[in-house]
Design an enzyme around this catalytic site. Sequence first.
Site, PDB file in Angstrom:
ATOM      1  N   SER A  12       0.796  -1.235   0.000  1.00 17.48           N
ATOM      2  CA  SER A  12       0.000   0.000   0.000  1.00 17.48           C
ATOM      3  C   SER A  12       0.827   1.284   0.000  1.00 17.48           C
ATOM      4  CB  SER A  12      -0.977   0.006   1.176  1.00 17.48           C
ATOM      5  OG  SER A  12      -2.123  -0.742   0.849  1.00 17.48           O
ATOM      6  N   LYS A  44      -0.132   3.653  -2.718  1.00 20.49           N
ATOM      7  CA  LYS A  44      -1.143   4.719  -2.621  1.00 20.49           C
ATOM      8  C   LYS A  44      -0.516   6.092  -2.421  1.00 20.49           C
ATOM      9  CE  LYS A  44      -4.811   1.617  -1.070  1.00 20.49           C
ATOM     10  NZ  LYS A  44      -4.166   0.378  -0.595  1.00 20.49           N
ATOM     11  N   SER A  55      -6.292   3.156   3.853  1.00 19.18           N
ATOM     12  CA  SER A  55      -5.662   2.450   2.736  1.00 19.18           C
ATOM     13  C   SER A  55      -6.699   1.662   1.930  1.00 19.18           C
ATOM     14  CB  SER A  55      -4.559   1.518   3.253  1.00 19.18           C
ATOM     15  OG  SER A  55      -3.512   1.407   2.320  1.00 19.18           O
TER      16      SER A  55
END
Length: 256
Positions: free
Chosen positions: A41, A44, A101
């Site tokens: 993640s 992101k 997330s």
Amino acid sequence: MRTSAPVPTSASSKYAAIVIDANSGRTLHAVAADEPRYPASLTKMMTLYMVFEAIQQGRMTPSTQIPVSAYAASRPPTKLYLKAGQSVDADTAMRSLATKSANDVATAVAEYLGGSETRFADMMTAKARQLGMTHTVFRNASGLPDAQQRTTARDMAVLSLALRRHFPSMYGYFGLRGFAYRGKTIRGHNKVLDMVSGADGIKTGYTRASGFNLATSVSRDGKRLVAVVMGEKTARERDALMAQLVERFLPEASRR
């Protein structure tokens, strides 16, 4: 003669780390920092870079409504559990990407800005090259498992620095502990924000293949560090190691 304190390290075979003096750009510490790793993640961070840029350029605003496709809604957790046909405003999207997330939100954003997640991933990779992230390839906007989605600790540090430098007014999203959504408070995953004095961002990540990842920004007494830890065995070990790295190398950082 004064001896330096020992440098914290990890026994994980996936471990990689880097600590950069954000004032001077000098690398203070690096372990396997240019070796390929899965971003999970941390991906992101680039998804948010693309959103920040779109807002800065006037292509969207924080109140822009982002439609949710059936494909976006079908993404596995962590997610906001949006339903196909719903929409989410860009401000909520940014909050949910930075803290929760949310994978469904990442895909919705990708489809809104890129037309498809595949095309958006190509745009993300092109932006990575522009920023000097020479070893990064994106295949999706979320960091969900994909064997071809690769990065390095150094590239994630470069991205961390670029986010603050290019979007100082929006960087604060990365320091949020949580956000309110539909009457509930949704807590973030980044415990280091409360563990380390002066920590002001940036992002956690985990998949089974990647291990536990973390990018952290710290500002204290005129000194600024960006540090990245990748591939730790547990979230607790990752967070503790990050705190140790900050305390070990902050004294070596320069003041502005």
